[in-house]
Design a protein around this motif. Structure first.
Motif, PDB file in Angstrom:
ATOM      1  N   SER A 181       0.859  -1.181   0.000  1.00 22.40           N
ATOM      2  CA  SER A 181       0.000   0.000   0.000  1.00 22.40           C
ATOM      3  C   SER A 181       0.900   1.238   0.000  1.00 22.40           C
ATOM      4  CB  SER A 181      -0.949  -0.006   1.202  1.00 22.40           C
ATOM      5  OG  SER A 181      -0.299   0.490   2.361  1.00 22.40           O
ATOM      6  N   PRO A 182       0.407   2.358  -0.560  1.00 21.56           N
ATOM      7  CA  PRO A 182       1.226   3.578  -0.620  1.00 21.56           C
ATOM      8  C   PRO A 182       1.739   3.979   0.768  1.00 21.56           C
ATOM      9  CG  PRO A 182      -0.796   3.859  -1.891  1.00 21.56           C
ATOM     10  CD  PRO A 182      -0.915   2.543  -1.187  1.00 21.56           C
ATOM     11  N   PHE A 183       0.902   3.809   1.781  1.00 19.86           N
ATOM     12  CA  PHE A 183       1.296   4.152   3.148  1.00 19.86           C
ATOM     13  C   PHE A 183       2.454   3.260   3.606  1.00 19.86           C
ATOM     14  CE2 PHE A 183       1.166   4.058   7.720  1.00 19.86           C
ATOM     15  CZ  PHE A 183       0.784   5.339   8.096  1.00 19.86           C
ATOM     16  N   GLN A 184       2.303   1.953   3.380  1.00 20.91           N
ATOM     17  CA  GLN A 184       3.355   1.014   3.804  1.00 20.91           C
ATOM     18  C   GLN A 184       4.675   1.304   3.086  1.00 20.91           C
ATOM     19  OE1 GLN A 184       1.018  -2.540   2.917  1.00 20.91           O
ATOM     20  NE2 GLN A 184       1.070  -3.115   5.068  1.00 20.91           N
ATOM     21  N   THR A 185       4.594   1.578   1.779  1.00 17.64           N
ATOM     22  CA  THR A 185       5.798   1.878   1.010  1.00 17.64           C
ATOM     23  C   THR A 185       6.494   3.119   1.565  1.00 17.64           C
ATOM     24  OG1 THR A 185       4.629   1.029  -0.930  1.00 17.64           O
ATOM     25  CG2 THR A 185       6.669   2.223  -1.338  1.00 17.64           C
ATOM     26  N   ALA A 186       5.707   4.162   1.795  1.00 13.11           N
ATOM     27  CA  ALA A 186       6.283   5.410   2.298  1.00 13.11           C
ATOM     28  C   ALA A 186       6.923   5.196   3.660  1.00 13.11           C
ATOM     29  CB  ALA A 186       5.196   6.484   2.380  1.00 13.11           C
ATOM     30  N   SER A 320      -7.511  -8.003   3.482  1.00 12.53           N
ATOM     31  CA  SER A 320      -6.764  -8.067   4.753  1.00 12.53           C
ATOM     32  C   SER A 320      -5.462  -8.820   4.460  1.00 12.53           C
ATOM     33  CB  SER A 320      -7.575  -8.706   5.887  1.00 12.53           C
ATOM     34  OG  SER A 320      -8.246  -9.878   5.498  1.00 12.53           O
ATOM     35  N   PRO A 321      -4.560  -8.149   3.729  1.00 13.39           N
ATOM     36  CA  PRO A 321      -3.422  -8.824   3.097  1.00 13.39           C
ATOM     37  C   PRO A 321      -2.439  -9.482   4.057  1.00 13.39           C
ATOM     38  CG  PRO A 321      -3.166  -6.429   2.967  1.00 13.39           C
ATOM     39  CD  PRO A 321      -4.555  -6.685   3.458  1.00 13.39           C
ATOM     40  N   SER A 322      -2.347  -8.978   5.300  1.00 10.13           N
ATOM     41  CA  SER A 322      -1.381  -9.580   6.226  1.00 10.13           C
ATOM     42  C   SER A 322      -1.851 -10.953   6.720  1.00 10.13           C
ATOM     43  CB  SER A 322      -1.145  -8.655   7.410  1.00 10.13           C
ATOM     44  OG  SER A 322      -0.584  -7.450   6.943  1.00 10.13           O
ATOM     45  N   MET A 323      -3.045 -11.343   6.334  1.00 12.93           N
ATOM     46  CA  MET A 323      -3.545 -12.672   6.703  1.00 12.93           C
ATOM     47  C   MET A 323      -3.645 -13.594   5.489  1.00 12.93           C
ATOM     48  SD  MET A 323      -6.402 -11.048   9.195  1.00 12.93           S
ATOM     49  CE  MET A 323      -7.477 -12.477   9.339  1.00 12.93           C
ATOM     50  N   ASP A 324      -3.031 -13.189   4.374  1.00 15.07           N
ATOM     51  CA  ASP A 324      -3.089 -14.017   3.164  1.00 15.07           C
ATOM     52  C   ASP A 324      -2.018 -15.094   3.223  1.00 15.07           C
ATOM     53  OD1 ASP A 324      -5.110 -12.405   2.369  1.00 15.07           O
ATOM     54  OD2 ASP A 324      -3.947 -11.284   0.899  1.00 15.07           O
ATOM     55  N   ILE A 325      -2.229 -16.048   4.114  1.00 17.97           N
ATOM     56  CA  ILE A 325      -1.220 -17.055   4.391  1.00 17.97           C
ATOM     57  C   ILE A 325      -1.898 -18.419   4.392  1.00 17.97           C
ATOM     58  CG2 ILE A 325       0.252 -17.955   6.246  1.00 17.97           C
ATOM     59  CD1 ILE A 325       0.759 -14.915   6.877  1.00 17.97           C
ATOM     60  N   SER A 326      -1.254 -19.383   3.735  1.00 21.39           N
ATOM     61  CA  SER A 326      -1.885 -20.693   3.608  1.00 21.39           C
ATOM     62  C   SER A 326      -1.066 -21.793   4.234  1.00 21.39           C
ATOM     63  CB  SER A 326      -2.101 -21.016   2.136  1.00 21.39           C
ATOM     64  OG  SER A 326      -2.886 -20.017   1.587  1.00 21.39           O
ATOM     65  N   LYS A 327       0.055 -21.408   4.841  1.00 22.80           N
ATOM     66  CA  LYS A 327       0.882 -22.358   5.572  1.00 22.80           C
ATOM     67  C   LYS A 327       1.267 -21.597   6.816  1.00 22.80           C
ATOM     68  CE  LYS A 327       3.669 -25.591   3.065  1.00 22.80           C
ATOM     69  NZ  LYS A 327       4.867 -25.796   2.292  1.00 22.80           N
ATOM     70  N   LYS A 431      -3.502   2.571   7.659  1.00 24.26           N
ATOM     71  CA  LYS A 431      -2.642   1.799   6.765  1.00 24.26           C
ATOM     72  C   LYS A 431      -3.397   1.246   5.557  1.00 24.26           C
ATOM     73  CE  LYS A 431       1.076  -0.299   8.493  1.00 24.26           C
ATOM     74  NZ  LYS A 431       1.966  -1.206   9.253  1.00 24.26           N
ATOM     75  N   PHE A 432      -4.732   1.201   5.646  1.00 27.56           N
ATOM     76  CA  PHE A 432      -5.519   0.529   4.600  1.00 27.56           C
ATOM     77  C   PHE A 432      -6.663   1.421   4.133  1.00 27.56           C
ATOM     78  CE2 PHE A 432      -3.478  -2.566   7.359  1.00 27.56           C
ATOM     79  CZ  PHE A 432      -2.730  -3.273   6.431  1.00 27.56           C
ATOM     80  N   ALA A 433      -6.277   2.572   3.582  1.00 26.84           N
ATOM     81  CA  ALA A 433      -7.252   3.618   3.269  1.00 26.84           C
ATOM     82  C   ALA A 433      -8.337   3.157   2.287  1.00 26.84           C
ATOM     83  CB  ALA A 433      -6.518   4.838   2.728  1.00 26.84           C
ATOM     84  N   ALA A 434      -7.962   2.359   1.288  1.00 27.44           N
ATOM     85  CA  ALA A 434      -8.932   2.012   0.242  1.00 27.44           C
ATOM     86  C   ALA A 434     -10.157   1.285   0.818  1.00 27.44           C
ATOM     87  CB  ALA A 434      -8.257   1.160  -0.838  1.00 27.44           C
ATOM     88  N   SER A 435      -9.917   0.310   1.703  1.00 27.89           N
ATOM     89  CA  SER A 435     -11.050  -0.438   2.278  1.00 27.89           C
ATOM     90  C   SER A 435     -11.900   0.443   3.184  1.00 27.89           C
ATOM     91  CB  SER A 435     -10.555  -1.638   3.092  1.00 27.89           C
ATOM     92  OG  SER A 435      -9.885  -2.537   2.253  1.00 27.89           O
ATOM     93  N   ILE A 436     -11.247   1.356   3.875  1.00 26.54           N
ATOM     94  CA  ILE A 436     -11.995   2.239   4.771  1.00 26.54           C
ATOM     95  C   ILE A 436     -12.914   3.146   3.953  1.00 26.54           C
ATOM     96  CG2 ILE A 436     -11.804   4.047   6.544  1.00 26.54           C
ATOM     97  CD1 ILE A 436     -10.721   1.220   7.366  1.00 26.54           C
ATOM     98  N   ALA A 443     -11.859   8.879   3.880  1.00 26.25           N
ATOM     99  CA  ALA A 443     -10.543   8.326   4.199  1.00 26.25           C
ATOM    100  C   ALA A 443     -10.356   8.247   5.720  1.00 26.25           C
ATOM    101  CB  ALA A 443      -9.456   9.196   3.578  1.00 26.25           C
ATOM    102  N   PRO A 444      -9.553   7.273   6.176  1.00 23.64           N
ATOM    103  CA  PRO A 444      -9.279   7.182   7.617  1.00 23.64           C
ATOM    104  C   PRO A 444      -8.382   8.336   8.057  1.00 23.64           C
ATOM    105  CG  PRO A 444      -7.897   5.641   6.409  1.00 23.64           C
ATOM    106  CD  PRO A 444      -8.827   6.244   5.406  1.00 23.64           C
ATOM    107  N   PRO A 445      -8.504   8.757   9.310  1.00 26.68           N
ATOM    108  CA  PRO A 445      -7.626   9.812   9.799  1.00 26.68           C
ATOM    109  C   PRO A 445      -6.189   9.307   9.910  1.00 26.68           C
ATOM    110  CG  PRO A 445      -8.908   8.896  11.607  1.00 26.68           C
ATOM    111  CD  PRO A 445      -9.407   8.247  10.354  1.00 26.68           C
ATOM    112  N   ARG A 446      -5.255  10.214   9.708  1.00 30.96           N
ATOM    113  CA  ARG A 446      -3.841   9.904   9.905  1.00 30.96           C
ATOM    114  C   ARG A 446      -3.438  10.302  11.316  1.00 30.96           C
ATOM    115  NH1 ARG A 446      -0.372   9.742   5.117  1.00 30.96           N
ATOM    116  NH2 ARG A 446      -1.502   8.309   3.792  1.00 30.96           N
TER     117      ARG A 446
END
Ligand SMILES: *Cc1c(COP(=O)(O)O)cnc(C)c1O
Length: 484
Positions: A181-186, A320-327, A431-436, A443-446
């Protein structure tokens, strides 16, 4: 406290190891994970005396039980430097100087705020302590460490913010170019510390992960350049996470005769495994409610007894990308307990898993014991998490992120009358503005200090997914081990 492996041998000579011996290591030589030989039991008197403790004192009381090779005064100092209001009260959560405050939505329904640290996700709580422990251990052994990792977002930034400026440590963090996400990259790329190296890989997360594996599998290079990791199987991270289960319990109850249940958004099973450890230590937790997203490998296990890790192609990218885990890497720790701590059984089960096959405990004597561990589970979809964000915002005026929403959705489904439910907040909505925006239309507050992070100068390199290139990059910047 000594440590053993879930598959039997923690050291090549088979002897149990101490906390510092397992601190910097990854997998045991037999491929298993480090586990304490037994869980320390907390007495009623201790539990009573811990109720009023401030976070750092509570953390020391708990973590001390897992460490017997760091002098108490030094361990206390490392813990107190990690858990300060300056580091963990970044956001205006109302209770200015409390670490992990409990927010009550209605009587018996709470959110435990775990995301007020430097990167606005719960991973800071473990990683900040890990940074101090690493620095201490390296100074004691007069050595250095080059941490190589791959991240799709939260882990990489939590690791970098914990390790920045630490003596004897460099961080080389691979991330898929333009996929965070742009926030995470920054957040990551704006770090200017000379010991932090961000490397954007022209590829996807799996390719970053494969590069890390390839470097780690080159034992000569790994030893020569002291390559280490900070991934979620690190035991010290888990031990640090046990603390907030106690903290949340005390905040939600009046007496130690009461029980609570926890709802935990899960991916690698690290967070909820810490809850399991707290429960095994004697904390009165009734249920540990495991919430997954569409990647529901853990929910399937707790419903059916079948563990069926998915291939990469069957792992879906979700909101919820931080939970995209299959193992789920820490899941082996719970299975170790479930099968009566028999390493031969675990080793046999993971021979299947490592061969890409499922295993089933259904109908076995092990599965008959599942109820005594208190787990419940459920899954959440994109529509569920959007609806939950909207509902919690409308009903309570509280904004939650998509991961925490998965936990709340499943937690509410499994809620029992008379039992306080504590939902763990694993990240902030910022951190996840698009879903909010999708959920509530704005947009979520910073939080303060994060307003314009996208505009900060960036420091990063770009590279093809090429193992030779990353090795050269590290070799150019890392001092080789002494005597070589
Ligand atoms: C890492 C992460 C999770 C999953 O935690 P595990 O310990 O891997 O189960 C959930 N939510 C967020 C925001 C995370 O960063």
């Amino acid at each position: 406290m000594k440590y053993t492996s879930t598959r039997g041998a923690i050291a090549t000579d088979g002897t149990p190891q101490s906390f510092l011996q397992i601190l910097l290591g990854g997998l045991a030589p037999d491929g298993g994970l480090a586990m304490p030989e037994h869980y320390p039991r907390v007495t009623e008197e201790e539990l009573e005396s811990w109720r009023g403790l401030a976070y750092p004192d509570l953390a020391f009381a708990i973590i001390e039980k897992f460490v017997d090779d760091v002098p108490a005064n030094e361990l206390r100092a490392l813990i107190q430097r990690a858990y300060t209001p300056e580091i963990f009260c970044n956001t205006e959560s109302g209770r200015a100087h409390e670490i992990t405050p409990l927010k009550t939505l209605e009587p018996g329904l709470h959110i435990l705020e775990l995301s007020n640290g430097p990167t606005l996700a719960f991973k800071d709580l473990a990683m900040q302590l890990l940074g101090n422990l690493f620095e201490y251990a390296l100074a004691r052994s007069n050595s250095e460490l080059n941490i190589l990792g791959a991240t799709s977002g939260d882990t990489g930034s939590a690791a970098e913010y914990a390790m920045r400026g630490k003596c004897g440590i460099r961080v080389f963090m691979l991330s898929p170019q333009d996929k965070m996400s742009p926030f995470q990259t920054a957040q990551m790329f704006s770090l200017q510390d000379p010991n932090i190296f961000n490397i954007a890989i022209r590829g996807v997360f799996d390719e970053c992960q494969d590069m890390v594996k390839a470097v780690s599998n080159d034992l000569e290079f790994k030893t020569r350049y002291r390559i280490g990791t900070v991934n979620s199987i690190n035991w010290a991270r888990l031990a640090a996470q046990v603390v907030y289960y106690f903290k949340g319990y005390f905040a939600a109850t009046q007496s130690n005769a009461e029980e609570v249940s926890y709802a935990v958004p899960s991916g690698n099973f690290g967070n909820v495994c810490a809850g399991h450890v707290a429960r095994m230590m004697g904390l009165p937790i009734r249920r540990l409610i495991v919430a997954t997203n569409e990647n529901d490998v853990l929910d399937e296990f707790f419903r059916t007894g079948v563990y069926r890790p998915r291939r990469s192609a069957e792992t879906y990218p979700t909101s919820s990308p931080s939970m995209d885990i299959s193992k789920a890497s820490n899941f082996e720790r719970f299975i170790f307990d479930l099968v009566g701590r028999n390493p031969a059984v675990v080793a046999a089960l993971w021979r299947e898993v490592d061969a890409g096959k499922p295993f089933s405990l259904a109908g076995t004597p092990h599965w008959a014991k599942i109820a005594q561990f208190g787990f419940a589970s459920g899954a959440s979809s994109h529509a569920d998490r959007i609806a939950t964000i909207r509902r919690i915002h409308q009903e309570f005026g509280v904004l939650v992120d998509p991961h925490s929403a998965d936990g709340i959705k499943v937690g509410l489904e499994q809620r029992e009358a008379g039992i306080p439910l504590i939902c763990l907040e694993t990240a902030l909505p910022a951190k996840f503005a698009a879903s909010i925006e999708e959920a509530i239309g704005c947009a979520p507050p910073r939080p303060k200090g994060f307003e314009r992070i996208e505009d900060r100068p960036r420091r990063f390199s770009v590279m093809d997914p090429d193992v030779a290139q990353i090795k050269n990059f590290i070799a150019d910047r890392a001092a080789p081990a002494a005597g070589r």
